[in-house]
Structure formats: structure tokens, C-alpha cells
Design an enzyme around this catalytic site. Structure first.
Site, PDB file in Angstrom:
ATOM      1  N   ASN A   1      29.974   4.375 -22.221  1.00  0.00           N
ATOM      2  CA  ASN A   1      28.658   3.786 -22.478  1.00  0.00           C
ATOM      3  C   ASN A   1      27.564   4.813 -22.737  1.00  0.00           C
ATOM      4  OD1 ASN A   1      29.216   4.183 -19.571  1.00  0.00           O
ATOM      5  ND2 ASN A   1      27.060   3.667 -19.344  1.00  0.00           N
TER       6      ASN A   1
ATOM      7  N   THR B   1      29.542 -21.837  -8.107  1.00  0.00           N
ATOM      8  CA  THR B   1      29.546 -22.774  -9.234  1.00  0.00           C
ATOM      9  C   THR B   1      29.522 -22.002 -10.553  1.00  0.00           C
ATOM     10  OG1 THR B   1      28.381 -24.370  -7.891  1.00  0.00           O
ATOM     11  CG2 THR B   1      28.265 -24.694 -10.281  1.00  0.00           C
TER      12      THR B   1
ATOM     13  N   GLN C   1      31.968  -1.857 -23.040  1.00  0.00           N
ATOM     14  CA  GLN C   1      31.336  -1.419 -24.290  1.00  0.00           C
ATOM     15  C   GLN C   1      32.260  -1.601 -25.502  1.00  0.00           C
ATOM     16  OE1 GLN C   1      28.191  -0.431 -24.780  1.00  0.00           O
ATOM     17  NE2 GLN C   1      27.526  -0.281 -22.645  1.00  0.00           N
TER      18      GLN C   1
ATOM     19  N   CYS D   1      20.725   1.996 -16.433  1.00  0.00           N
ATOM     20  CA  CYS D   1      20.377   2.033 -15.016  1.00  0.00           C
ATOM     21  C   CYS D   1      19.758   3.351 -14.625  1.00  0.00           C
ATOM     22  CB  CYS D   1      21.607   1.767 -14.143  1.00  0.00           C
ATOM     23  SG  CYS D   1      23.108   1.521 -15.025  1.00  0.00           S
TER      24      CYS D   1
ATOM     25  N   SER E   1      31.235  -8.000 -20.388  1.00  0.00           N
ATOM     26  CA  SER E   1      29.888  -8.417 -20.020  1.00  0.00           C
ATOM     27  C   SER E   1      29.214  -8.960 -21.284  1.00  0.00           C
ATOM     28  CB  SER E   1      29.120  -7.220 -19.468  1.00  0.00           C
ATOM     29  OG  SER E   1      27.817  -7.597 -19.158  1.00  0.00           O
ATOM     30  N   ALA E   2      28.847 -10.240 -21.264  1.00  0.00           N
ATOM     31  CA  ALA E   2      28.414 -10.909 -22.497  1.00  0.00           C
ATOM     32  C   ALA E   2      27.163 -10.317 -23.128  1.00  0.00           C
ATOM     33  CB  ALA E   2      28.180 -12.396 -22.198  1.00  0.00           C
ATOM     34  N   HIS E   3      26.263  -9.778 -22.294  1.00  0.00           N
ATOM     35  CA  HIS E   3      24.995  -9.306 -22.890  1.00  0.00           C
ATOM     36  C   HIS E   3      25.166  -8.045 -23.732  1.00  0.00           C
ATOM     37  CE1 HIS E   3      23.692  -5.947 -20.063  1.00  0.00           C
ATOM     38  NE2 HIS E   3      24.621  -6.514 -19.317  1.00  0.00           N
TER      39      HIS E   3
ATOM     40  N   GLY F   1      29.831  -7.407 -15.827  1.00  0.00           N
ATOM     41  CA  GLY F   1      30.802  -6.320 -15.783  1.00  0.00           C
ATOM     42  C   GLY F   1      30.951  -5.708 -14.399  1.00  0.00           C
ATOM     43  N   THR F   2      29.846  -5.517 -13.708  1.00  0.00           N
ATOM     44  CA  THR F   2      29.894  -4.874 -12.393  1.00  0.00           C
ATOM     45  C   THR F   2      30.752  -5.690 -11.433  1.00  0.00           C
ATOM     46  OG1 THR F   2      27.667  -4.039 -12.777  1.00  0.00           O
ATOM     47  CG2 THR F   2      28.452  -4.007 -10.502  1.00  0.00           C
TER      48      THR F   2
HETATM   49  N1  PLP Z   1      30.554  -0.943 -17.360  1.00  0.00           N
HETATM   50  C1  PLP Z   1      29.982  -0.397 -18.443  1.00  0.00           C
HETATM   51  C2  PLP Z   1      30.756   0.561 -19.260  1.00  0.00           C
HETATM   52  C3  PLP Z   1      28.667  -0.736 -18.796  1.00  0.00           C
HETATM   53  O1  PLP Z   1      28.117  -0.178 -19.867  1.00  0.00           O
HETATM   54  C4  PLP Z   1      27.979  -1.654 -18.000  1.00  0.00           C
HETATM   55  C5  PLP Z   1      26.563  -1.998 -18.306  1.00  0.00           C
HETATM   56  O2  PLP Z   1      25.738  -1.128 -18.507  1.00  0.00           O
HETATM   57  C6  PLP Z   1      28.616  -2.220 -16.885  1.00  0.00           C
HETATM   58  C7  PLP Z   1      29.916  -1.838 -16.594  1.00  0.00           C
HETATM   59  C8  PLP Z   1      27.944  -3.211 -15.993  1.00  0.00           C
HETATM   60  O3  PLP Z   1      27.858  -4.449 -16.619  1.00  0.00           O
HETATM   61  P1  PLP Z   1      26.846  -5.577 -16.075  1.00  0.00           P
HETATM   62  O4  PLP Z   1      25.471  -5.134 -16.448  1.00  0.00           O
HETATM   63  O5  PLP Z   1      27.254  -6.818 -16.782  1.00  0.00           O
HETATM   64  O6  PLP Z   1      27.054  -5.682 -14.615  1.00  0.00           O
END
Ligand code: PLP
Length: 379
Positions: free
Chosen positions: A152, A238, A180, A328, A200-202, A71-72
């Protein structure tokens, strides 16, 4: 039962069927998708099939999906491009966004001198659409609006259709951090005109370190990672073949029983709210967290009637895994920028904990958590 995992907004466990897909891919798709021989072509075909299937969930074409390392990176790719390649000179956002957006916007502001407008947020953490409209009205600068779909930390849901329409009316680009919301809410991008979303897949039982950016057809993206020009020139490196396949599987599983899972998780959340109210008299819920309509059914932000810096730590010792804000920040003492932005001083008066659920969360886990919380003697 020794411990319960109530931190699914931080990350979710991979499902066995997703692990199986990743493992099989590791065994069978080891070729580099850029190689022209049959091993490369096999891996490439697998990635492209996954791209098509992912695109279908959002009613978009495969060429609009760019795979990233989460996601970042996807947020950064979009925000950088807005400023560096799309002529955006103003970003409109809010103080309740994830740092993946906020810190990138701050950086772009400092480095490229773009202007930034922060939309007012109510005492309930709600982004005020009237203010968004007046901010959009006040300038004809090329603008990008960046507002997240499901928050989030507090779960608040953005009225995404209304925001998308407002952005269209004022000819602003619309980026939504949908990390989210993906896998939890349906999103038809032909009906809801958003220019950019991210995943973000996780967060939906897929592997870590993989995600995607959706970029609406016609918007040309330049890479922020320069190199081999993969992803149609939009993102070098890759492709993370196995994780991409795992992400596709996780998304398919999420959307195959969305309503059933939603009902289950909503019941878990409602039960937790009811139990918390019953056992802890002065408990409060941050923002719209208590609502199942205005807030994500997977997130509950609770304000305990104690000022206890060790609460999260004590919960952990008792076997309850939750979070202080976003993942984080869970180790940081600074407190949540999201809660502070609208609760102001009140945010520090009590201790806020974010609990978040997935389809794997059970009622007996909630019972366990409540029992353990009571043993923590909150008063
Ligand atoms: N954006 C939101 C709303 C999130 O909750 C998160 C992850 O905590 C991210 C972005 C960042 O995603 P990633 O951990 O895949 O970089």
C-alpha cells in the site's frame, strides 16, 4: 481546477452506480437478515446473492466468503484464528506489511508467545523469496506466512503464485493481505492456492466499513467477535446489508473493465513519472514504484530532493491531496515504517510522498499537480 485527489490507496470515491445500489438497498432491504419473516428473508437473500457474485470473481464458493467491517478486521480474524484455532506457533511475515498485519502479529507474539520470522527485504523493498524458502525450511513448526500482494505504500507486487507454491511445498498456511490488489488484479484462487485473502470495499470505489475475508474450504474459523453467530458462526453482528451490496457492485464494475481501466491508470502513472523526471532533476522513486510490472499501476512513491517536513502540508495547501506513507500515518511525524525498513537512514534524507491513482484520475489533473508542485519551489 482547485484540487486534485491523488490518494486513492487511502480510499477511493464511491461511484454513482454504487451509491445508487446502496440507496436502493437502504430503501428496500431494511429487514434484519436473521429475522425469519419476509422482510428479513428479503435482506438475507440480497446478502447471499452478493456473496455468490463476489465469490465468483475469485472462482471460489460463497461459503468461503465471510463479510467483515473492512480489511483490518479480516486480517485480525485470520491471524487470530491461525494462532488460537489452527495450531500455528510461528508466523512468517515482513517489515513492509500494513499495520493491520504487523501490529496483530506483534500482539499475538507477546500474548501467545508464538515465534515470528521477518523475511529479508531488499533495498528495493522486495521480499526475498530465497530467504522465505530458507526460513520455511529451517523449522517444522506449524507456520502461517503472511505477505501482502500489492504494497500500500510503495506498490511493490509480490510474486504471489511463487509464494503460494512455496507455502504449499512446506505445508504452511498462506495469508495474503490483498486489500490493495482486489479490484485491480484478477485472482483465480483455484489456480493460485492461497488459504486466506482479505478485501476492503472502499479501496475499489465501494463503501467504507465493509470488506471480506476469504477462508479456504475445510479451514474452520471461530469468531473473534462473539454474539449472534452470523456469517455461519464465523463473525457475529448484523450484516451491513447495504454496504455489502455496494461492495458487490463496486467489485463488478471494477472487474467489468479491468484491462481498460488498467491501461488508463498505467498511462496516467507513466505520464506522471515522465513529468516528474522532466521538471525535478534529482527526483527518485522508492522501491519498484517506477515499474509498471513490479509495482501496482495505481501507486507511485516519490522521493523529493528536499528535507522538508512541511512538503505534504504545502502540497495540500496547493491543492494536491497525497499521502506521506499510508493514510493512517499521514498525520504522524514518525515516518513510514515501510520505507525505513529497507531505505534505513536514506528514508530520512529526503521527503517521500505517495501518490495513488484511480480510473477517475485524469492527465489534466496530473498537469495541475505538476504545475502546483513547481510553484511549491522544492529546491
Ligand atoms: N491492508 C492494507 C494493505 C491496506 O492498505 C489497508 C487500508 O489502508 C488495510 C489493510 C486496512 O483496511 P480497512 O481500512 O478496511 O480496515
Amino acid at each position: 481546477m482547485k484540487a486534485v485527489y491523488l490518494d486513492n490507496a487511502a480510499t477511493t470515491p464511491m461511484l454513482p452506480e454504487v451509491v445508487e445500489v446502496v440507496q436502493q438497498s437502504m430503501l428496500n432491504n431494511f429487514g434484519n437478515p436473521s429475522s425469519i419473516h419476509q422482510f428479513g428473508r428479503k435482506a438475507k437473500a440480497a446478502v447471499e446473492t452478493a456473496r455468490k457474485k463476489i465469490a465468483k470473481h475469485f472462482n471460489v464458493s460463497a461459503s468461503e466468503v465471510i463479510f467483515t467491517a473492512g480489511g483490518t478486521e479480516a486480517d485480525n480474524l485470520i491471524l487470530y484464528n491461525a494462532v488460537l484455532n489452527l495450531g500455528v506457533t510461528r508466523i512468517v511475515t515482513s517489515r513492509v506489511e500494513h499495520y493491520a498485519v504487523l501490529r496483530t502479529v506483534e500482539y499475538l507474539h507477546k500474548t501467545y508467545n508464538i515465534s515470528v520470522d521477518y523475511i529479508n527485504v531488499s533495498e528495493k523493498g522486495v521480499v526475498e523469496l530465497n530467504d522465505l524458502e530458507s526460513v520455511l525450511k529451517k523449522s517444522s513448526e506449524k507456520t502461517l506466512v503472511s505477505l501482502m500482494y500489492a504494497n500500500n505504500e510503495i506498490g511493490n507486487l509480490l510474486p504471489i503464485n511463487k509464494v503460494a507454491r512455496l507455502c504449499k511445498d512446506y505445508e504452511a498456511y498462506f495469508h495474503s493481505d490483498t486489500v490493495q490488489a482486489i479490484g485491480r488484479y484478477e485472482l483465480d484462487l483455484q489456480k493460485t492456492p492461497i488459504d486466506f485473502i482479505v478485501a476492503s470495499a472502499h479501496k475499489f470505489h465501494g463503501p467504507k466499513g465493509v470488506g471480506f475475508a476469504y477462508v479456504k474450504k475445510g479451514i474452520l474459523i471461530q469468531p473473534i467477535l462473539h454474539g449472534g453467530a452470523q456469517e455461519n458462526g464465523a463473525r457475529s453482528s448484523t450484516e451491513n446489508v447495504h454496504a455489502i451490496l455496494g461492495m458487490e457492485k463496486a467489485l463488478e464494475v471494477s472487474y467489468s473493465n479491468l484491462e481498460g481501466d488498467k491501461n488508463h491508470i498505467s498511462a496516467v502513472k507513466s505520464y506522471f513519472i515522465q513529468q516528474l523526471k522532466f521538471h525535478f532533476e534529482d527526483i527518485q522513486f522508492n522501491a519498484e514504484s517506477e515499474s509498471l510490472e513490479k509495482s501496482s499501476y495505481t501507486i507511485l512513491s516519490v522521493r523529493f530532493p528536499v528535507k522538508d517536513k512541511m512538503l505534504l502540508f504545502n502540497f495540500d495547501l496547493a491543492g494536491i491531496a497525497a499521502s506521506g506513507g499510508s493514510a493512517c500515518q499521514s498525520g504522524a511525524s514518525k515516518g513510514s515504517h515501510v520505507l525505513m525498513s529497507f531505505l534505513k537512514g536514506k528514508a530520512a534524507e529526503n521527503t517521500s510522498i505517495r501518490f495513488s491513482f484511480s480510473k477517475l484520475t485524469t492527465i489534466s489533473e496530473i498537469d495541475f499537480a505538476i504545475k502546483k508542485m513547481k510553484e511549491c519551489k522544492l529546491r
